[in-house]
Design a protein around this motif. Structure first.
Motif, PDB file in Angstrom:
ATOM      1  N   ASP A 101       9.887   1.969 -11.079  1.00  0.00           N
ATOM      2  CA  ASP A 101      10.054   3.138 -10.512  1.00  0.00           C
ATOM      3  C   ASP A 101       9.287   4.522 -10.936  1.00  0.00           C
ATOM      4  O   ASP A 101       9.494   4.277 -12.176  1.00  0.00           O
ATOM      5  CB  ASP A 101      11.171   3.884 -10.105  1.00  0.00           C
ATOM      6  N   LEU A 102       8.368   4.904 -10.832  1.00  0.00           N
ATOM      7  CA  LEU A 102       7.128   5.488 -11.661  1.00  0.00           C
ATOM      8  C   LEU A 102       6.453   6.704 -11.097  1.00  0.00           C
ATOM      9  O   LEU A 102       6.204   6.630  -9.383  1.00  0.00           O
ATOM     10  CB  LEU A 102       6.274   5.029 -12.233  1.00  0.00           C
ATOM     11  N   SER A 103       6.535   8.136 -11.422  1.00  0.00           N
ATOM     12  CA  SER A 103       5.568   8.958 -10.367  1.00  0.00           C
ATOM     13  C   SER A 103       4.829   9.738 -11.655  1.00  0.00           C
ATOM     14  O   SER A 103       5.343   9.871 -12.588  1.00  0.00           O
ATOM     15  CB  SER A 103       6.953  10.093 -10.734  1.00  0.00           C
ATOM     16  N   SER A 133       7.194  -6.803  -3.057  1.00  0.00           N
ATOM     17  CA  SER A 133       7.774  -5.335  -2.138  1.00  0.00           C
ATOM     18  C   SER A 133       8.407  -4.312  -2.523  1.00  0.00           C
ATOM     19  O   SER A 133       7.874  -3.806  -4.299  1.00  0.00           O
ATOM     20  CB  SER A 133      10.041  -5.839  -1.926  1.00  0.00           C
ATOM     21  N   GLY A 134       8.536  -3.121  -2.379  1.00  0.00           N
ATOM     22  CA  GLY A 134       8.356  -1.592  -2.408  1.00  0.00           C
ATOM     23  C   GLY A 134       7.772  -0.948  -1.425  1.00  0.00           C
ATOM     24  O   GLY A 134       6.877  -1.404  -0.975  1.00  0.00           O
ATOM     25  N   THR A 183      -1.524  -5.768 -14.493  1.00  0.00           N
ATOM     26  CA  THR A 183      -0.386  -5.947 -12.725  1.00  0.00           C
ATOM     27  C   THR A 183      -0.354  -4.931 -12.321  1.00  0.00           C
ATOM     28  O   THR A 183      -0.505  -4.764 -10.282  1.00  0.00           O
ATOM     29  CB  THR A 183       0.604  -7.516 -13.104  1.00  0.00           C
ATOM     30  N   THR A 184       0.465  -3.795 -12.623  1.00  0.00           N
ATOM     31  CA  THR A 184       0.753  -2.510 -12.092  1.00  0.00           C
ATOM     32  C   THR A 184      -0.422  -2.092 -11.505  1.00  0.00           C
ATOM     33  O   THR A 184      -0.943  -0.736 -10.526  1.00  0.00           O
ATOM     34  CB  THR A 184       1.563  -1.377 -13.269  1.00  0.00           C
ATOM     35  N   LEU A 185      -1.468  -1.818 -12.646  1.00  0.00           N
ATOM     36  CA  LEU A 185      -2.741  -1.168 -12.447  1.00  0.00           C
ATOM     37  C   LEU A 185      -3.834  -1.857 -11.051  1.00  0.00           C
ATOM     38  O   LEU A 185      -4.030  -0.804  -9.551  1.00  0.00           O
ATOM     39  CB  LEU A 185      -4.663  -1.360 -13.503  1.00  0.00           C
ATOM     40  N   PHE A 207       4.894   4.799  -7.725  1.00  0.00           N
ATOM     41  CA  PHE A 207       5.912   3.446  -6.936  1.00  0.00           C
ATOM     42  C   PHE A 207       7.302   3.740  -7.135  1.00  0.00           C
ATOM     43  O   PHE A 207       7.971   4.207  -8.293  1.00  0.00           O
ATOM     44  CB  PHE A 207       5.805   2.725  -8.498  1.00  0.00           C
ATOM     45  N   ARG A 208       7.557   2.968  -5.532  1.00  0.00           N
ATOM     46  CA  ARG A 208       9.166   2.932  -5.575  1.00  0.00           C
ATOM     47  C   ARG A 208       9.430   1.675  -5.052  1.00  0.00           C
ATOM     48  O   ARG A 208       9.606   0.584  -4.635  1.00  0.00           O
ATOM     49  CB  ARG A 208       8.999   3.575  -4.387  1.00  0.00           C
ATOM     50  N   ASN A 209      10.847   1.392  -6.505  1.00  0.00           N
ATOM     51  CA  ASN A 209      10.547  -0.103  -6.166  1.00  0.00           C
ATOM     52  C   ASN A 209      10.016  -1.027  -6.222  1.00  0.00           C
ATOM     53  O   ASN A 209      10.457  -1.784  -5.215  1.00  0.00           O
ATOM     54  CB  ASN A 209      12.590   0.084  -4.988  1.00  0.00           C
ATOM     55  N   VAL A 210       8.685  -0.701  -7.210  1.00  0.00           N
ATOM     56  CA  VAL A 210       7.986  -2.311  -6.720  1.00  0.00           C
ATOM     57  C   VAL A 210       8.480  -3.596  -7.668  1.00  0.00           C
ATOM     58  O   VAL A 210       8.492  -3.046  -8.732  1.00  0.00           O
ATOM     59  CB  VAL A 210       6.536  -1.495  -7.357  1.00  0.00           C
ATOM     60  N   ARG A 211       8.267  -5.000  -6.772  1.00  0.00           N
ATOM     61  CA  ARG A 211       8.574  -6.220  -7.618  1.00  0.00           C
ATOM     62  C   ARG A 211       7.303  -6.792  -7.236  1.00  0.00           C
ATOM     63  O   ARG A 211       6.729  -6.471  -5.773  1.00  0.00           O
ATOM     64  CB  ARG A 211       9.719  -6.323  -6.707  1.00  0.00           C
TER      65      ARG A 211
END
Length: 352
Positions: A28-30, A62-63, A49-51, A11-15
């Motif tokens: 931001d998550l790896s 965005s992201g 929501t992330t899942l 996840f890169r700068n996900v909004r």
């Protein structure tokens, strides 16, 4: 499942916004290939929501989201190479167990006999070999959940997503099925993202835990790191229900601090803090309850409850009311009994 099917996640700068409401400000998550990472937090923290964004069921505002090095941010769910296990199982009641497991394969174009053979192999993986001809209603709740896991695994996704997979099971069954899921993940080595609000469940199954609060990462680390070194009072309370109390750092040396908690003196990692007022997280099982002798934290029993293999106390002390789990005694002390609390070797941490 081969090494090539273990997908990394980025996840890169996900909004994510829902109208005027911002659910995820910037994430931001790896996640490494073959890792089981749990998204943990209270209701409304953003974990589901992330899942759903990773699954393709929601689109980020965005992201960028990557799976196995591929940008999947705008790909539909059916092109993401992920499989999802839902808390409701989502099994077709009129189909056999094997039919349920084979459904996704057949929808993807695999022929009947080949799909059936793959389904039986999947059922063997989760310990349900020989039950393919039964209907879901003929299985227990735990067995139905394993069918849902088998149905997801036979598609050989790069990433397996699990959304509160144990919430419909009773406490004893949850313990058993979470162990089975963890054993299976370690044996096959697939990448998994697991969502739960249950901190005990997260501690039991995870390589790393991402604790979320208000759509942001409050702390990320191994279960031991989060338990032993909480980054905030929120983490200390959420992971293990710690008592957060006022303390004083008397002195520091070599990264260690001497800390005074009422009548207690204890050494613990300084975590970058200097001498002066501080806050300490005291785990409920980090304290011993004994007769009042001084030389510790004196107090009196406010409440006591016998729970079979341990006694739970609330102790009124100079630091406030302290919750203690005593697994060394099977005879509860009566309310009003004067006691002295002493520290065990681990279970107390300064909060930076």
């Amino acid at each position: 499942m081969t090494e090539a099917r273990r997908g990394a996640v980025e996840f890169r700068n996900v909004r994510k916004e829902f109208g005027a409401f911002t659910a995820i400000p910037s994430l931001d998550l790896s996640i490494a290939p073959g890792e089981l990472v749990t998204l943990l937090g209270p209701s409304g923290c953003g974990k589901t929501t992330t899942l759903r964004m990773l699954a393709g069921l929601e689109s980020p505002t965005s992201g960028r989201i990557e799976i196995g090095g591929q940008d999947v941010t705008r790909l539909p769910a059916n092109r993401r190479d992920v499989s999802m296990v839902f808390q409701s199982y989502a099994l077709f009641p009129h189909m056999s167990v094997a039919g349920n497991v084979a459904y996704g394969l057949e929808a993807g174009g695999l022929k009947g006999p080949e799909a059936r053979a793959a389904a039986e192999k999947g059922l063997d993986l989760v310990g349900l070999g020989g039950l393919g001809d039964r209907l879901p209603a003929e299985l227990s709740g735990g067995q139905q959940q394993r069918v849902a896991v088998a149905r997801a695994l036979v598609l050989e996704p790069q990433v397996l997503l699990l959304d509160e997979p144990l919430s419909n099971l009773d406490a004893r069954l949850r313990r058993r099925v979470r162990t089975e899921i963890r054993d299976l993940q370690q044996r096959l080595g697939f990448t998994a993202v697991y969502v739960t609000h249950d901190q005990e469940e997260a501690l039991a199954v995870s390589d790393r835990i991402v604790v979320m609060r208000d759509g942001e990462i409050a702390q990320i680390g191994t279960p031991r790191e989060l338990y032993d070194a909480p980054a905030s009072e929120f983490i200390a309370d959420f992971i293990g229900e710690a008592n957060v109390v006022d303390a004083e750092i008397v002195a520091t040396s070599g990264g260690q601090a001497q800390v005074r908690l009422g009548g207690l003196l204890a050494d613990m990692p300084a975590r970058g803090l200097l001498a002066g007022p501080a806050r300490v997280a005291l785990r409920s099982n980090a304290l011993r309850v004994g007769a009042m002798t001084g030389g510790g934290l004196d107090g009196a029993v406010a409440t006591s409850a016998f729970l079979g293999d341990h006694v739970e106390y609330e102790i009124d002390s100079a630091l406030g009311r302290i919750f203690v789990i005593d697994d060394e005694s099977d005879q509860p002390l009566a309310p009003g009994t004067p006691v002295t609390l002493t520290l065990k070797p681990r279970g107390a941490a300064l909060i930076p």
